[in-house]
Write a protein that holds these residues in place. Structure first.
Motif, PDB file in Angstrom:
ATOM      1  N   VAL A  37       1.121  -1.498   0.061  1.00 59.20           N
ATOM      2  CA  VAL A  37       0.229   0.026  -0.165  1.00 59.20           C
ATOM      3  C   VAL A  37       1.110   1.425   0.137  1.00 59.20           C
ATOM      4  O   VAL A  37       1.436   1.781   0.867  1.00 59.20           O
ATOM      5  N   SER A 116      -8.619  -0.458  -3.096  1.00 58.30           N
ATOM      6  CA  SER A 116      -8.326   0.526  -3.327  1.00 58.30           C
ATOM      7  C   SER A 116      -9.531   1.289  -2.892  1.00 58.30           C
ATOM      8  O   SER A 116      -9.721   2.457  -1.819  1.00 58.30           O
ATOM      9  N   ALA A 120      -8.736   3.986   0.937  1.00 60.49           N
ATOM     10  CA  ALA A 120      -9.113   5.767   0.239  1.00 60.49           C
ATOM     11  C   ALA A 120     -10.028   5.492   1.048  1.00 60.49           C
ATOM     12  O   ALA A 120      -9.789   7.499   1.216  1.00 60.49           O
ATOM     13  N   LEU A 129      -3.992   7.369  -1.585  1.00 63.84           N
ATOM     14  CA  LEU A 129      -3.382   6.646  -1.994  1.00 63.84           C
ATOM     15  C   LEU A 129      -3.473   7.191  -3.836  1.00 63.84           C
ATOM     16  O   LEU A 129      -3.457   7.057  -4.433  1.00 63.84           O
ATOM     17  N   SER A 131      -0.664   4.429  -4.906  1.00 67.98           N
ATOM     18  CA  SER A 131      -0.420   2.197  -5.544  1.00 67.98           C
ATOM     19  C   SER A 131      -1.525   1.745  -4.590  1.00 67.98           C
ATOM     20  O   SER A 131      -0.720   1.905  -3.569  1.00 67.98           O
ATOM     21  N   LEU A 132      -1.677   0.728  -5.523  1.00 67.81           N
ATOM     22  CA  LEU A 132      -1.767  -0.701  -4.340  1.00 67.81           C
ATOM     23  C   LEU A 132      -0.872  -2.034  -5.845  1.00 67.81           C
ATOM     24  O   LEU A 132      -1.664  -1.684  -6.507  1.00 67.81           O
ATOM     25  N   TRP A 144      -2.765  -1.470  -8.798  1.00 72.09           N
ATOM     26  CA  TRP A 144      -3.729  -0.468  -9.169  1.00 72.09           C
ATOM     27  C   TRP A 144      -3.340   1.099  -8.485  1.00 72.09           C
ATOM     28  O   TRP A 144      -2.654   1.269  -8.107  1.00 72.09           O
ATOM     29  N   ALA A 146      -4.100   5.186  -8.446  1.00 74.05           N
ATOM     30  CA  ALA A 146      -4.492   6.648  -8.921  1.00 74.05           C
ATOM     31  C   ALA A 146      -4.699   6.874  -9.778  1.00 74.05           C
ATOM     32  O   ALA A 146      -6.125   7.342 -10.794  1.00 74.05           O
TER      33      ALA A 146
END
Length: 149
Positions: A37, A116, A120, A129, A131-132, A144, A146
Protein backbone atom coordinates in the motif's frame (compact mmCIF):
# COMPACT_ATOMS: atom_id res chain seq x y z
CA UNK A 1 6.35 21.16 0.24
CA UNK A 2 7.61 18.03 -1.49
CA UNK A 3 5.32 15.04 -2.04
CA UNK A 4 6.62 11.81 -0.55
CA UNK A 5 5.37 8.27 -1.10
CA UNK A 6 5.17 5.91 1.86
CA UNK A 7 4.69 2.16 1.41
CA UNK A 8 3.73 -0.53 3.89
CA UNK A 9 3.48 -4.23 3.03
CA UNK A 10 0.91 -6.62 4.49
CA UNK A 11 0.51 -10.41 4.28
CA UNK A 12 -2.60 -12.52 4.57
CA UNK A 13 -3.89 -15.95 3.55
CA UNK A 14 -7.10 -16.14 1.54
CA UNK A 15 -8.94 -18.85 -0.35
CA UNK A 16 -11.14 -18.33 -3.39
CA UNK A 17 -12.62 -19.97 -6.47
CA UNK A 18 -13.37 -18.45 -9.86
CA UNK A 19 -16.80 -19.60 -10.99
CA UNK A 20 -17.01 -20.26 -14.73
CA UNK A 21 -13.24 -20.08 -15.23
CA UNK A 22 -11.77 -22.58 -17.71
CA UNK A 23 -8.66 -23.46 -15.70
CA UNK A 24 -7.56 -24.84 -12.34
CA UNK A 25 -8.61 -21.69 -10.47
CA UNK A 26 -12.26 -22.75 -10.80
CA UNK A 27 -11.44 -25.06 -7.87
CA UNK A 28 -11.31 -23.74 -4.32
CA UNK A 29 -7.69 -22.93 -3.51
CA UNK A 30 -5.71 -20.35 -1.56
CA UNK A 31 -2.88 -17.87 -1.81
CA UNK A 32 -0.40 -16.20 0.50
CA UNK A 33 -1.11 -12.64 -0.60
CA UNK A 34 1.22 -9.71 -0.16
CA UNK A 35 -0.40 -6.28 -0.37
CA UNK A 36 1.82 -3.22 -0.85
CA UNK A 37 0.00 0.00 0.00
CA UNK A 38 1.56 3.28 -1.16
CA UNK A 39 0.21 6.65 -0.10
CA UNK A 40 1.43 10.11 -1.08
CA UNK A 41 1.49 13.39 0.79
CA UNK A 42 3.67 16.08 2.30
CA UNK A 43 5.53 15.46 5.54
CA UNK A 44 4.01 17.34 8.49
CA UNK A 45 5.93 20.60 8.81
CA UNK A 46 4.65 21.69 12.23
CA UNK A 47 7.53 21.00 14.62
CA UNK A 48 5.07 20.96 17.55
CA UNK A 49 3.15 18.04 16.02
CA UNK A 50 4.19 14.67 17.46
CA UNK A 51 4.13 13.32 13.88
CA UNK A 52 6.49 16.07 12.65
CA UNK A 53 8.32 14.99 9.51
CA UNK A 54 5.91 12.12 8.72
CA UNK A 55 3.51 11.84 5.80
CA UNK A 56 1.53 9.36 7.88
CA UNK A 57 2.57 7.32 10.87
CA UNK A 58 3.15 3.76 9.64
CA UNK A 59 1.08 2.52 12.59
CA UNK A 60 -1.88 4.66 11.45
CA UNK A 61 -1.66 3.23 7.93
CA UNK A 62 -1.35 -0.26 9.42
CA UNK A 63 -4.51 0.25 11.48
CA UNK A 64 -6.53 1.26 8.40
CA UNK A 65 -5.35 -1.61 6.21
CA UNK A 66 -5.60 -4.15 8.99
CA UNK A 67 -9.20 -3.20 9.80
CA UNK A 68 -10.38 -2.88 6.19
CA UNK A 69 -8.47 -5.71 4.51
CA UNK A 70 -6.27 -8.01 6.58
CA UNK A 71 -8.68 -8.74 9.45
CA UNK A 72 -11.51 -9.31 6.95
CA UNK A 73 -9.75 -11.40 4.27
CA UNK A 74 -7.16 -13.32 6.30
CA UNK A 75 -8.03 -17.03 6.49
CA UNK A 76 -11.37 -16.42 4.75
CA UNK A 77 -12.68 -17.94 1.54
CA UNK A 78 -14.02 -15.47 -1.01
CA UNK A 79 -16.79 -16.26 -3.49
CA UNK A 80 -18.73 -14.20 -6.01
CA UNK A 81 -22.20 -13.94 -4.45
CA UNK A 82 -23.81 -13.90 -7.91
CA UNK A 83 -22.82 -17.50 -8.71
CA UNK A 84 -23.85 -20.98 -7.55
CA UNK A 85 -20.86 -20.82 -5.17
CA UNK A 86 -23.32 -19.31 -2.67
CA UNK A 87 -24.44 -22.87 -1.87
CA UNK A 88 -20.89 -23.90 -1.02
CA UNK A 89 -20.43 -20.66 0.91
CA UNK A 90 -23.51 -21.41 3.01
CA UNK A 91 -22.31 -24.91 3.80
CA UNK A 92 -18.88 -23.62 4.84
CA UNK A 93 -20.44 -20.84 6.93
CA UNK A 94 -22.71 -23.37 8.62
CA UNK A 95 -19.54 -25.24 9.61
CA UNK A 96 -18.03 -22.08 11.16
CA UNK A 97 -15.70 -21.25 8.28
CA UNK A 98 -14.99 -17.62 7.48
CA UNK A 99 -16.62 -16.88 4.12
CA UNK A 100 -16.87 -13.59 2.23
CA UNK A 101 -19.44 -13.09 -0.49
CA UNK A 102 -18.48 -10.26 -2.82
CA UNK A 103 -20.24 -8.80 -5.85
CA UNK A 104 -17.30 -9.45 -8.18
CA UNK A 105 -15.22 -12.33 -9.51
CA UNK A 106 -12.53 -12.67 -6.77
CA UNK A 107 -9.50 -12.27 -9.03
CA UNK A 108 -6.47 -10.28 -7.92
CA UNK A 109 -7.52 -7.56 -10.35
CA UNK A 110 -10.97 -7.15 -8.85
CA UNK A 111 -9.76 -7.53 -5.27
CA UNK A 112 -7.22 -4.73 -5.72
CA UNK A 113 -10.00 -2.44 -7.01
CA UNK A 114 -12.13 -3.31 -3.97
CA UNK A 115 -9.17 -2.73 -1.64
CA UNK A 116 -8.41 0.67 -3.21
CA UNK A 117 -11.93 1.90 -2.47
CA UNK A 118 -11.89 0.64 1.11
CA UNK A 119 -8.48 2.12 1.94
CA UNK A 120 -8.94 5.47 0.16
CA UNK A 121 -12.10 6.33 2.09
CA UNK A 122 -10.27 5.92 5.42
CA UNK A 123 -7.21 8.07 4.68
CA UNK A 124 -6.88 11.56 6.14
CA UNK A 125 -7.83 14.29 3.65
CA UNK A 126 -4.23 15.44 3.20
CA UNK A 127 -3.06 11.97 2.13
CA UNK A 128 -3.99 10.22 -1.11
CA UNK A 129 -3.80 6.58 -2.04
CA UNK A 130 -1.10 6.39 -4.72
CA UNK A 131 -1.00 2.69 -5.59
CA UNK A 132 -1.63 -0.87 -4.51
CA UNK A 133 0.14 -4.04 -5.51
CA UNK A 134 -1.54 -7.34 -4.69
CA UNK A 135 0.87 -10.20 -5.13
CA UNK A 136 -0.90 -13.55 -5.50
CA UNK A 137 2.17 -15.73 -6.13
CA UNK A 138 5.92 -15.12 -6.34
CA UNK A 139 5.57 -14.28 -10.01
CA UNK A 140 2.04 -12.85 -10.36
CA UNK A 141 0.49 -9.62 -9.13
CA UNK A 142 -2.10 -6.97 -9.94
CA UNK A 143 -1.44 -3.25 -9.54
CA UNK A 144 -3.78 -0.31 -9.08
CA UNK A 145 -2.59 3.29 -9.57
CA UNK A 146 -4.64 6.38 -8.75
CA UNK A 147 -3.20 8.09 -11.83
CA UNK A 148 -4.79 5.40 -14.04
CA UNK A 149 -8.22 5.81 -12.49
Amino acid sequence: MKQIRITKIFSFETGHALFGYDGKCRNVHGHSYKLSVTVIGSPISDSNNVKFGMVIDFSDLKKIVKEEIVDVFDHATVFNKNTPHVHLAKELSDRDHSVLLVDYQPTSEMMVIDFSEKIAKRLPESIKLHSLRLQETDSSYAEWYASDN
